[in-house]
Design a protein around this motif. Sequence first.
Motif, mmCIF file in Angstrom:
data_model
loop_
_atom_site.group_PDB
_atom_site.id
_atom_site.type_symbol
_atom_site.label_atom_id
_atom_site.label_comp_id
_atom_site.label_asym_id
_atom_site.label_seq_id
_atom_site.Cartn_x
_atom_site.Cartn_y
_atom_site.Cartn_z
ATOM 1 N N ASP A 1 2.180 2.238 -2.838
ATOM 2 C CA ASP A 1 1.055 1.746 -4.588
ATOM 3 C C ASP A 1 0.549 3.734 -3.878
ATOM 4 O O ASP A 1 -0.180 4.512 -5.192
ATOM 5 N N VAL A 2 0.560 4.195 -2.157
ATOM 6 C CA VAL A 2 -0.543 4.956 -2.170
ATOM 7 C C VAL A 2 0.496 5.895 -2.624
ATOM 8 O O VAL A 2 -0.094 7.545 -3.644
ATOM 9 N N ASN B 1 -4.004 0.431 8.705
ATOM 10 C CA ASN B 1 -3.957 -0.707 8.577
ATOM 11 C C ASN B 1 -2.657 -2.012 9.141
ATOM 12 O O ASN B 1 -3.298 -3.045 9.477
ATOM 13 N N SER C 1 -3.452 -4.907 -3.025
ATOM 14 C CA SER C 1 -3.097 -3.148 -2.516
ATOM 15 C C SER C 1 -3.531 -2.734 -3.438
ATOM 16 O O SER C 1 -4.202 -1.528 -3.036
ATOM 17 N N LEU D 1 1.128 -1.386 -0.003
ATOM 18 C CA LEU D 1 -0.031 -0.177 0.048
ATOM 19 C C LEU D 1 0.783 1.518 -0.271
ATOM 20 O O LEU D 1 0.251 2.479 -0.631
ATOM 21 N N MET E 1 -7.556 -1.517 -3.068
ATOM 22 C CA MET E 1 -7.645 -0.434 -1.636
ATOM 23 C C MET E 1 -7.058 0.716 -1.820
ATOM 24 O O MET E 1 -7.461 2.137 -2.152
ATOM 25 N N ALA E 2 -6.139 0.353 -2.425
ATOM 26 C CA ALA E 2 -4.841 2.369 -3.521
ATOM 27 C C ALA E 2 -6.278 2.508 -4.386
ATOM 28 O O ALA E 2 -6.234 3.977 -4.119
#
Length: 395
Positions: free
Chosen positions: A24-25, A98, A255, A21, A258-259
């Motif tokens: 990716d974020v 998280n 991930s 995450l 979610m991102a």
Amino acid sequence: MARPQRMTLFTGATGLIGRFLLRDVVLAGENLCLLVRDSKKQSAAARVDDILGAWELQLGRSLPHPKVVVGEVTESGFGMSSDDRQWVASNCNAVLHNAAILEFHGPDRTGEPWRTNLTGTENLLEVCRDLKLREMHYVSTAYVCGDRAGTIGEDEFDCKQGFRNDYEESKFLAERAVRDFGAFDALTVYRPAVVAGDAQTGYTSTYHGLYLYLKLIAAVLRNVEPDADGVRRFRARWNCTGNEIRNIVPVDWVSEAMARLFRDPAAVGKTFHLSPRNPIVLRDLVHYIGTYFNSEGVEFCGTEGLNTDDLTPIEKEGYASIAIYQPYLTTDPRFDTANLDRHLPDLPCPDLSETMIHRFIRYGEEDRWGKRRGPTRIPRVDDVSIGGVEQPHSK
């Protein structure tokens, strides 16, 4: 001074989902502030630099390095210094929580998994109230459904279910606390199923769940001498039919999903099951493991149970090693993904293929099942054969 459009306090960035995450974020341009504890060997900042450095080597590019504040979710106020607390209050307006621990049983609620999963979340809510953090993105688990059977809806939660272990119950109570908090302008909940490694490389940073099975099987089969035809033959009887499903999802897909949901204003306020549309069947999983080791010998004996007096030494060792997962052997429900499908129709969970399972095993063996020493190294996708993954997803 006005806060930026969105600065997110992110907990659990050093865990398996968290490190994906984080990548990716930040690649999506989001502003993060990471809450990370010092370890015995590294400072919080050094731990983050190690993870981001590994991603930079894999991606062949530099990444933004977010602000890091030192803290521990199990402490009141996260144990933040007054300066860090003031920085978060002045800059952050959202939370991506998280941080969690995957331990199934604890002697009492002062220990794990209660200390991190429930007390840590209660501490988070205290921080949110005091520092006026009004947007919450909460990472739960699909297994807050407990011992329910059938199809579990994303919008279902408290159905008076029982729980198979302390992990499930601690996550259920934590999600209930978040839902009951009442001071968030927006609450989005993500519920992953059983998270495995990277579909493209096999990489993982933890060896729970599926990897515990793979580690056990590898230890057994590497000690079985092949017959003249090269096949490793052994006897292992399982008290199941082989038709049971397993809700296993690769971490890179979790991930990415979610991102994308995190950045989608239309997803705010909803709950998402991050689970497969087509769960793998246990018989297929066993077959894929067998083709990796060129082995055979697993027998599915039904659900009536085996006579423990008749078990071979290998069978006894195997059942003892996976005893904590025994309640899941024949009881994995189906998780409805209507919300997820509506928001991410172009990002289906990749099916667990033979090639993907082989990658998981290969990486585990190369990593000595988590005992390899040295700096974090994440394989490049180009270094791994990617044939056979029927549903590759975008990056």
